[in-house]
Design a protein around this motif. Structure first.
Motif, PDB file in Angstrom:
ATOM      1  N   ALA A   1       0.850  -1.189   0.000  1.00 39.69           N
ATOM      2  CA  ALA A   1       0.000   0.000   0.000  1.00 39.69           C
ATOM      3  C   ALA A   1       0.887   1.241   0.000  1.00 39.69           C
ATOM      4  O   ALA A   1       1.901   1.285   0.690  1.00 39.69           O
ATOM      5  CB  ALA A   1      -0.897  -0.001   1.229  1.00 39.69           C
ATOM      6  N   ILE A   2       0.511   2.214  -0.801  1.00 42.76           N
ATOM      7  CA  ILE A   2       1.191   3.505  -0.817  1.00 42.76           C
ATOM      8  C   ILE A   2       0.144   4.597  -0.928  1.00 42.76           C
ATOM      9  O   ILE A   2      -0.994   4.344  -1.333  1.00 42.76           O
ATOM     10  CB  ILE A   2       2.188   3.642  -1.995  1.00 42.76           C
ATOM     11  N   THR A   3       0.544   5.803  -0.568  1.00 44.05           N
ATOM     12  CA  THR A   3      -0.296   6.977  -0.745  1.00 44.05           C
ATOM     13  C   THR A   3       0.518   8.017  -1.489  1.00 44.05           C
ATOM     14  O   THR A   3       1.666   8.287  -1.132  1.00 44.05           O
ATOM     15  CB  THR A   3      -0.758   7.544   0.610  1.00 44.05           C
ATOM     16  N   VAL A   4      -0.063   8.560  -2.549  1.00 46.68           N
ATOM     17  CA  VAL A   4       0.539   9.646  -3.310  1.00 46.68           C
ATOM     18  C   VAL A   4      -0.462  10.788  -3.358  1.00 46.68           C
ATOM     19  O   VAL A   4      -1.635  10.605  -3.007  1.00 46.68           O
ATOM     20  CB  VAL A   4       0.945   9.180  -4.732  1.00 46.68           C
TER      21      VAL A   4
ATOM     22  N   LEU B   1      -4.176   9.900  -2.672  1.00 43.92           N
ATOM     23  CA  LEU B   1      -4.710   8.714  -3.331  1.00 43.92           C
ATOM     24  C   LEU B   1      -4.038   7.508  -2.705  1.00 43.92           C
ATOM     25  O   LEU B   1      -2.811   7.390  -2.732  1.00 43.92           O
ATOM     26  CB  LEU B   1      -4.420   8.737  -4.836  1.00 43.92           C
ATOM     27  N   ASN B   2      -4.840   6.631  -2.129  1.00 46.08           N
ATOM     28  CA  ASN B   2      -4.332   5.377  -1.581  1.00 46.08           C
ATOM     29  C   ASN B   2      -4.459   4.315  -2.655  1.00 46.08           C
ATOM     30  O   ASN B   2      -5.556   4.084  -3.162  1.00 46.08           O
ATOM     31  CB  ASN B   2      -5.136   4.959  -0.339  1.00 46.08           C
ATOM     32  N   LEU B   3      -3.354   3.682  -2.976  1.00 42.57           N
ATOM     33  CA  LEU B   3      -3.373   2.662  -4.025  1.00 42.57           C
ATOM     34  C   LEU B   3      -4.366   1.553  -3.689  1.00 42.57           C
ATOM     35  O   LEU B   3      -5.028   1.017  -4.574  1.00 42.57           O
ATOM     36  CB  LEU B   3      -1.966   2.092  -4.226  1.00 42.57           C
ATOM     37  N   SER B   4      -4.502   1.235  -2.416  1.00 43.64           N
ATOM     38  CA  SER B   4      -5.420   0.168  -2.014  1.00 43.64           C
ATOM     39  C   SER B   4      -6.875   0.503  -2.346  1.00 43.64           C
ATOM     40  O   SER B   4      -7.705  -0.389  -2.489  1.00 43.64           O
ATOM     41  CB  SER B   4      -5.273  -0.127  -0.524  1.00 43.64           C
TER      42      SER B   4
END
Length: 173
Positions: free
Chosen positions: A40-43, A51-54
Protein backbone atom coordinates in the motif's frame (compact mmCIF):
# COMPACT_ATOMS: atom_id res chain seq x y z
CA UNK A 1 54.42 10.64 3.60
CA UNK A 2 53.14 9.84 0.09
CA UNK A 3 52.58 6.22 1.11
CA UNK A 4 50.59 7.34 4.20
CA UNK A 5 48.42 9.67 2.08
CA UNK A 6 47.86 6.87 -0.43
CA UNK A 7 46.75 4.49 2.35
CA UNK A 8 44.34 7.08 3.78
CA UNK A 9 42.79 7.70 0.36
CA UNK A 10 42.54 3.96 -0.29
CA UNK A 11 40.86 3.47 3.10
CA UNK A 12 38.29 6.14 2.33
CA UNK A 13 37.53 4.56 -1.06
CA UNK A 14 37.09 1.11 0.52
CA UNK A 15 34.83 2.54 3.24
CA UNK A 16 32.68 4.36 0.70
CA UNK A 17 32.43 1.29 -1.50
CA UNK A 18 31.40 -0.84 1.47
CA UNK A 19 28.69 1.69 2.40
CA UNK A 20 27.39 1.69 -1.15
CA UNK A 21 27.23 -2.10 -1.17
CA UNK A 22 25.42 -2.13 2.20
CA UNK A 23 22.90 0.40 0.85
CA UNK A 24 22.40 -1.65 -2.31
CA UNK A 25 21.87 -4.78 -0.21
CA UNK A 26 19.30 -2.95 1.92
CA UNK A 27 17.45 -1.81 -1.20
CA UNK A 28 17.48 -5.33 -2.60
CA UNK A 29 15.88 -6.87 0.48
CA UNK A 30 12.36 -7.94 -0.37
CA UNK A 31 12.07 -6.67 -3.95
CA UNK A 32 8.61 -6.75 -5.41
CA UNK A 33 7.98 -10.03 -7.14
CA UNK A 34 5.59 -10.47 -10.03
CA UNK A 35 2.43 -12.39 -9.02
CA UNK A 36 2.68 -11.01 -5.47
CA UNK A 37 0.46 -8.50 -3.67
CA UNK A 38 1.67 -4.91 -3.99
CA UNK A 39 2.38 -2.79 -0.92
CA UNK A 40 0.00 0.00 0.00
CA UNK A 41 1.19 3.51 -0.82
CA UNK A 42 -0.30 6.98 -0.75
CA UNK A 43 0.54 9.65 -3.31
CA UNK A 44 -0.90 13.12 -3.82
CA UNK A 45 -2.77 14.44 -6.84
CA UNK A 46 -1.63 17.80 -8.20
CA UNK A 47 -4.42 19.47 -6.23
CA UNK A 48 -3.06 17.88 -3.03
CA UNK A 49 -5.70 15.19 -2.61
CA UNK A 50 -4.21 11.91 -1.34
CA UNK A 51 -4.71 8.71 -3.33
CA UNK A 52 -4.33 5.38 -1.58
CA UNK A 53 -3.37 2.66 -4.03
CA UNK A 54 -5.42 0.17 -2.01
CA UNK A 55 -8.55 2.20 -2.89
CA UNK A 56 -8.09 1.20 -6.54
CA UNK A 57 -8.84 -2.50 -6.04
CA UNK A 58 -11.24 -3.58 -8.73
CA UNK A 59 -9.27 -1.62 -11.35
CA UNK A 60 -6.18 -2.47 -13.36
CA UNK A 61 -3.54 0.05 -12.31
CA UNK A 62 -0.62 1.29 -14.37
CA UNK A 63 1.69 2.78 -11.72
CA UNK A 64 4.41 4.75 -13.48
CA UNK A 65 7.32 6.54 -11.81
CA UNK A 66 8.69 9.34 -14.00
CA UNK A 67 10.28 12.80 -13.99
CA UNK A 68 9.95 15.90 -16.15
CA UNK A 69 13.74 16.05 -16.69
CA UNK A 70 13.96 12.43 -17.89
CA UNK A 71 14.24 12.10 -21.73
CA UNK A 72 12.95 8.47 -21.85
CA UNK A 73 10.00 9.51 -19.66
CA UNK A 74 9.14 12.37 -21.99
CA UNK A 75 9.49 9.97 -24.93
CA UNK A 76 6.81 7.61 -23.57
CA UNK A 77 4.29 10.24 -22.42
CA UNK A 78 2.44 10.57 -25.77
CA UNK A 79 1.86 6.80 -25.87
CA UNK A 80 0.70 6.89 -22.24
CA UNK A 81 -1.76 9.64 -23.10
CA UNK A 82 -3.14 7.51 -25.97
CA UNK A 83 -3.36 4.47 -23.67
CA UNK A 84 -5.24 6.45 -21.05
CA UNK A 85 -7.73 7.66 -23.67
CA UNK A 86 -8.18 4.14 -25.09
CA UNK A 87 -8.89 2.75 -21.60
CA UNK A 88 -11.43 5.45 -20.66
CA UNK A 89 -14.63 3.97 -19.25
CA UNK A 90 -12.94 0.67 -18.32
CA UNK A 91 -11.85 -0.45 -14.84
CA UNK A 92 -8.40 1.05 -15.39
CA UNK A 93 -6.45 3.75 -13.57
CA UNK A 94 -3.17 5.33 -14.59
CA UNK A 95 -1.14 6.71 -11.69
CA UNK A 96 1.88 8.65 -12.99
CA UNK A 97 4.02 9.49 -9.95
CA UNK A 98 6.57 12.23 -10.57
CA UNK A 99 9.79 12.08 -8.57
CA UNK A 100 10.63 15.72 -9.45
CA UNK A 101 12.07 17.66 -6.53
CA UNK A 102 10.10 20.71 -7.74
CA UNK A 103 6.81 18.89 -7.04
CA UNK A 104 3.51 20.23 -8.30
CA UNK A 105 4.83 23.52 -9.77
CA UNK A 106 7.49 21.72 -11.83
CA UNK A 107 4.96 19.20 -13.16
CA UNK A 108 2.34 21.81 -14.02
CA UNK A 109 4.94 23.99 -15.75
CA UNK A 110 6.16 20.98 -17.75
CA UNK A 111 2.62 20.08 -18.84
CA UNK A 112 1.91 23.70 -19.81
CA UNK A 113 5.03 24.08 -21.95
CA UNK A 114 4.98 20.57 -23.48
CA UNK A 115 1.25 20.22 -24.11
CA UNK A 116 1.40 16.81 -22.41
CA UNK A 117 -1.04 15.67 -19.75
CA UNK A 118 -1.12 12.65 -17.46
CA UNK A 119 -3.04 11.72 -14.32
CA UNK A 120 -0.03 12.95 -12.34
CA UNK A 121 0.73 12.53 -8.67
CA UNK A 122 3.55 13.54 -6.37
CA UNK A 123 5.51 11.54 -3.83
CA UNK A 124 6.88 14.37 -1.68
CA UNK A 125 8.72 12.21 0.86
CA UNK A 126 9.75 9.54 -1.72
CA UNK A 127 8.01 6.86 0.35
CA UNK A 128 6.21 5.34 -2.62
CA UNK A 129 9.38 5.22 -4.73
CA UNK A 130 11.30 3.60 -1.86
CA UNK A 131 8.50 1.14 -1.12
CA UNK A 132 8.47 0.02 -4.75
CA UNK A 133 12.26 -0.05 -4.89
CA UNK A 134 12.60 1.97 -8.06
CA UNK A 135 16.12 2.15 -9.41
CA UNK A 136 15.51 4.89 -11.97
CA UNK A 137 12.85 6.34 -14.20
CA UNK A 138 10.74 5.45 -15.98
CA UNK A 139 9.67 2.35 -14.09
CA UNK A 140 6.14 1.02 -14.42
CA UNK A 141 4.18 -1.52 -12.41
CA UNK A 142 1.07 -3.17 -13.85
CA UNK A 143 -1.25 -4.24 -11.06
CA UNK A 144 -4.33 -6.40 -11.59
CA UNK A 145 -7.81 -5.77 -10.20
CA UNK A 146 -7.07 -7.70 -7.00
CA UNK A 147 -3.87 -5.81 -6.18
CA UNK A 148 -1.35 -8.33 -7.57
CA UNK A 149 1.77 -7.15 -9.41
CA UNK A 150 1.49 -8.62 -12.89
CA UNK A 151 4.43 -6.96 -14.61
CA UNK A 152 7.29 -4.56 -13.89
CA UNK A 153 8.66 -2.60 -16.83
CA UNK A 154 12.00 -0.82 -16.53
CA UNK A 155 12.54 1.87 -19.13
CA UNK A 156 10.25 3.48 -21.69
CA UNK A 157 7.62 1.59 -23.63
CA UNK A 158 5.17 2.18 -26.46
CA UNK A 159 2.08 2.01 -24.25
CA UNK A 160 -0.26 2.52 -27.20
CA UNK A 161 0.93 -0.50 -29.20
CA UNK A 162 -1.85 -2.93 -30.19
CA UNK A 163 -0.24 -5.69 -28.10
CA UNK A 164 -0.12 -3.58 -24.94
CA UNK A 165 -3.64 -2.27 -25.44
CA UNK A 166 -4.95 -5.79 -25.96
CA UNK A 167 -3.05 -7.10 -22.92
CA UNK A 168 -4.31 -4.37 -20.60
CA UNK A 169 -7.83 -4.59 -21.99
CA UNK A 170 -7.79 -8.34 -21.25
CA UNK A 171 -6.80 -7.65 -17.64
CA UNK A 172 -9.85 -5.40 -17.18
CA UNK A 173 -12.31 -8.22 -18.07
Amino acid sequence: MKRYLFLVILGVIVALTACSKKEAAKQQQGPLQENSPVPAITVNSLNGKPLNLSDLKGKVVLLNFWATWCPPCREEIPSMMKLNSAMAGKPFQMVAVSIDEGGQPAIESFFKTSGFSLPAYTDPDNRAAKTYGITGVPETFIIDKSGILIKKVIGPMAWDSPEVLSYLDGLTK
